[in-house]
Design a protein around this motif. Structure first.
Motif, PDB file in Angstrom:
ATOM      1  N   GLY A 116      33.247  59.827  76.347  1.00  0.00           N
ATOM      2  CA  GLY A 116      32.374  60.349  75.297  1.00  0.00           C
ATOM      3  C   GLY A 116      33.113  61.033  74.168  1.00  0.00           C
ATOM      4  O   GLY A 116      32.542  61.879  73.466  1.00  0.00           O
ATOM      5  N   ALA A 117      34.370  60.666  73.935  1.00  0.00           N
ATOM      6  CA  ALA A 117      35.155  61.287  72.863  1.00  0.00           C
ATOM      7  C   ALA A 117      34.727  60.742  71.508  1.00  0.00           C
ATOM      8  O   ALA A 117      34.549  59.535  71.337  1.00  0.00           O
ATOM      9  N   ARG A 118      34.593  61.639  70.546  1.00  0.00           N
ATOM     10  CA  ARG A 118      34.285  61.244  69.172  1.00  0.00           C
ATOM     11  C   ARG A 118      35.472  61.417  68.244  1.00  0.00           C
ATOM     12  O   ARG A 118      35.546  60.777  67.197  1.00  0.00           O
ATOM     13  N   TYR A 119      36.386  62.293  68.616  1.00  0.00           N
ATOM     14  CA  TYR A 119      37.503  62.615  67.745  1.00  0.00           C
ATOM     15  C   TYR A 119      38.822  62.483  68.500  1.00  0.00           C
ATOM     16  O   TYR A 119      38.885  62.678  69.712  1.00  0.00           O
ATOM     17  N   THR A 120      39.887  62.184  67.748  1.00  0.00           N
ATOM     18  CA  THR A 120      41.201  61.958  68.351  1.00  0.00           C
ATOM     19  C   THR A 120      41.664  63.148  69.172  1.00  0.00           C
ATOM     20  O   THR A 120      42.233  62.969  70.255  1.00  0.00           O
ATOM     21  N   ARG A 121      41.425  64.356  68.690  1.00  0.00           N
ATOM     22  CA  ARG A 121      41.907  65.513  69.437  1.00  0.00           C
ATOM     23  C   ARG A 121      41.313  65.544  70.847  1.00  0.00           C
ATOM     24  O   ARG A 121      42.014  65.894  71.806  1.00  0.00           O
ATOM     25  N   GLN A 122      40.038  65.187  70.994  1.00  0.00           N
ATOM     26  CA  GLN A 122      39.417  65.172  72.321  1.00  0.00           C
ATOM     27  C   GLN A 122      40.137  64.186  73.241  1.00  0.00           C
ATOM     28  O   GLN A 122      40.383  64.482  74.409  1.00  0.00           O
ATOM     29  N   SER A 123      40.472  63.036  72.701  1.00  0.00           N
ATOM     30  CA  SER A 123      41.137  62.006  73.503  1.00  0.00           C
ATOM     31  C   SER A 123      42.528  62.445  73.933  1.00  0.00           C
ATOM     32  O   SER A 123      42.934  62.251  75.086  1.00  0.00           O
ATOM     33  N   LEU A 124      43.262  63.053  73.014  1.00  0.00           N
ATOM     34  CA  LEU A 124      44.617  63.483  73.338  1.00  0.00           C
ATOM     35  C   LEU A 124      44.608  64.646  74.320  1.00  0.00           C
ATOM     36  O   LEU A 124      45.470  64.726  75.203  1.00  0.00           O
ATOM     37  N   ASP A 125      43.638  65.536  74.192  1.00  0.00           N
ATOM     38  CA  ASP A 125      43.478  66.620  75.178  1.00  0.00           C
ATOM     39  C   ASP A 125      43.280  66.034  76.576  1.00  0.00           C
ATOM     40  O   ASP A 125      43.876  66.499  77.554  1.00  0.00           O
ATOM     41  N   TYR A 126      42.425  65.020  76.662  1.00  0.00           N
ATOM     42  CA  TYR A 126      42.123  64.387  77.942  1.00  0.00           C
ATOM     43  C   TYR A 126      43.377  63.759  78.548  1.00  0.00           C
ATOM     44  O   TYR A 126      43.685  63.959  79.734  1.00  0.00           O
ATOM     45  N   LEU A 127      44.123  63.028  77.738  1.00  0.00           N
ATOM     46  CA  LEU A 127      45.316  62.344  78.251  1.00  0.00           C
ATOM     47  C   LEU A 127      46.390  63.333  78.689  1.00  0.00           C
ATOM     48  O   LEU A 127      47.038  63.142  79.721  1.00  0.00           O
ATOM     49  N   ARG A 128      46.572  64.380  77.935  1.00  0.00           N
ATOM     50  CA  ARG A 128      47.593  65.367  78.310  1.00  0.00           C
ATOM     51  C   ARG A 128      47.218  66.092  79.594  1.00  0.00           C
ATOM     52  O   ARG A 128      48.095  66.437  80.399  1.00  0.00           O
ATOM     53  N   ALA A 129      45.925  66.299  79.803  1.00  0.00           N
ATOM     54  CA  ALA A 129      45.481  66.938  81.044  1.00  0.00           C
ATOM     55  C   ALA A 129      45.645  66.001  82.234  1.00  0.00           C
ATOM     56  O   ALA A 129      46.029  66.435  83.329  1.00  0.00           O
ATOM     57  N   ARG A 130      45.380  64.716  82.026  1.00  0.00           N
ATOM     58  CA  ARG A 130      45.510  63.739  83.112  1.00  0.00           C
ATOM     59  C   ARG A 130      46.964  63.454  83.456  1.00  0.00           C
ATOM     60  O   ARG A 130      47.307  63.226  84.626  1.00  0.00           O
ATOM     61  N   HIS A 131      47.811  63.419  82.436  1.00  0.00           N
ATOM     62  CA  HIS A 131      49.217  63.048  82.644  1.00  0.00           C
ATOM     63  C   HIS A 131      50.131  64.048  81.939  1.00  0.00           C
ATOM     64  O   HIS A 131      50.789  63.719  80.935  1.00  0.00           O
ATOM     65  N   PRO A 132      50.231  65.262  82.445  1.00  0.00           N
ATOM     66  CA  PRO A 132      51.010  66.298  81.754  1.00  0.00           C
ATOM     67  C   PRO A 132      52.509  66.014  81.698  1.00  0.00           C
ATOM     68  O   PRO A 132      53.206  66.610  80.872  1.00  0.00           O
ATOM     69  N   GLN A 133      53.007  65.118  82.543  1.00  0.00           N
ATOM     70  CA  GLN A 133      54.447  64.850  82.569  1.00  0.00           C
ATOM     71  C   GLN A 133      54.826  63.537  81.872  1.00  0.00           C
ATOM     72  O   GLN A 133      55.985  63.132  81.902  1.00  0.00           O
ATOM     73  N   VAL A 134      53.841  62.894  81.245  1.00  0.00           N
ATOM     74  CA  VAL A 134      54.129  61.697  80.453  1.00  0.00           C
ATOM     75  C   VAL A 134      54.508  62.125  79.037  1.00  0.00           C
ATOM     76  O   VAL A 134      53.943  63.066  78.487  1.00  0.00           O
ATOM     77  N   ARG A 135      55.473  61.454  78.460  1.00  0.00           N
ATOM     78  CA  ARG A 135      55.906  61.768  77.090  1.00  0.00           C
ATOM     79  C   ARG A 135      55.144  60.873  76.120  1.00  0.00           C
ATOM     80  O   ARG A 135      55.557  59.758  75.810  1.00  0.00           O
ATOM     81  N   PHE A 136      54.012  61.377  75.639  1.00  0.00           N
ATOM     82  CA  PHE A 136      53.174  60.611  74.727  1.00  0.00           C
ATOM     83  C   PHE A 136      53.657  60.759  73.287  1.00  0.00           C
ATOM     84  O   PHE A 136      54.137  61.817  72.872  1.00  0.00           O
ATOM     85  N   VAL A 137      53.497  59.681  72.522  1.00  0.00           N
ATOM     86  CA  VAL A 137      53.741  59.683  71.080  1.00  0.00           C
ATOM     87  C   VAL A 137      52.520  59.061  70.405  1.00  0.00           C
ATOM     88  O   VAL A 137      52.059  57.990  70.826  1.00  0.00           O
ATOM     89  N   TRP A 138      51.997  59.729  69.397  1.00  0.00           N
ATOM     90  CA  TRP A 138      50.867  59.180  68.647  1.00  0.00           C
ATOM     91  C   TRP A 138      51.415  58.264  67.558  1.00  0.00           C
ATOM     92  O   TRP A 138      52.314  58.632  66.805  1.00  0.00           O
ATOM     93  N   ILE A 139      50.868  57.038  67.471  1.00  0.00           N
ATOM     94  CA  ILE A 139      51.334  56.036  66.520  1.00  0.00           C
ATOM     95  C   ILE A 139      50.216  55.756  65.516  1.00  0.00           C
ATOM     96  O   ILE A 139      49.061  55.565  65.904  1.00  0.00           O
ATOM     97  N   MET A 140      50.587  55.714  64.244  1.00  0.00           N
ATOM     98  CA  MET A 140      49.595  55.274  63.250  1.00  0.00           C
ATOM     99  C   MET A 140      50.290  54.648  62.052  1.00  0.00           C
ATOM    100  O   MET A 140      51.483  54.896  61.806  1.00  0.00           O
TER     101      MET A 140
END
Length: 203
Positions: A95-119
């Protein structure tokens, strides 16, 4: 919503320490330009994976021409066609509407993954209009991939100027995933002229 037994949205496989690029958009439709961006990111940023995050819709764009999500997912899967590119619609499922919500979710699920946002550089030009764009920049490193017509203008846009002090040289792009945010890089090189808007218009 399609959730697993624990009530969590299913995500592509991930493990601690992996370097994963997150490439969000409506993909309406996906095209070889999206694949080009992903392959550039995999190579230049030394990533292990890129996830295409197929959004339910961009709050800044007209949704009247938006194809059904299942259809966009199907086309994206065929276009990606790469073992290190995964397709996910988890934003709709949480139910995410904004990018920040999605990134919050991913960081909580995978705190030890090194994510990079691409655009793409076209998105950087409008980044200051995104909700909580400064918070997004503080959450994970960002990689900007050059797009025709935005090479000179997007680095001078309001969002880019707000992040100017944290820009790294593109010769250091391979360590971006290891840096504490905010940190970002603008990657020049061969550019794709393809766009979803032009494809929908039959151009």
């Amino acid at each position: 919503m399609r959730l697993d037994a624990a009530g969590l949205a299913r995500l592509p496989p991930a493990a601690p320490g992996l370097r994963i690029g997150l490439y969000g958009g409506s993909f309406n439709p996906a095209h070889l330009g999206h694949r080009h961006v992903s392959l550039v990111a995999l190579k230049r940023l030394a990533l292990d994976r890129v996830w295409w995050m197929i959004t339910p819709g961009n709050p800044l764009k007209d949704r009247s021409a938006l194809a059904p999500l299942d259809r966009r997912m199907e086309i994206a899967d065929g276009i990606a066609n790469h073992p290190r590119i995964a397709i996910t619609d988890f934003e709709t499922r949480i139910g995410a509407r904004y990018t920040r919500q999605s990134l919050d979710y991913l960081r909580a699920r995978h705190p030890q993954v090194r994510f990079v946002w691409i655009m793409g550089a076209d998105s950087l030009a409008a980044f200051h209009r995104w909700r909580d764009f400064r918070a997004i920049a503080a959450m994970m490193p960002i990689a900007i991939i050059d797009r025709p017509g935005f090479t000179l203008t997007s680095p001078n846009a309001r969002g880019a100027q707000a992040m100017a002090r944290w820009r790294i040289d593109e010769s250091d792009a391979g360590i971006l995933a290891d840096l504490e945010p905010p940190a970002w890089v603008f990657l020049h090189g061969p550019r794709s002229t393809l766009s979803s808007t032009a494809l929908r218009a039959g151009r």
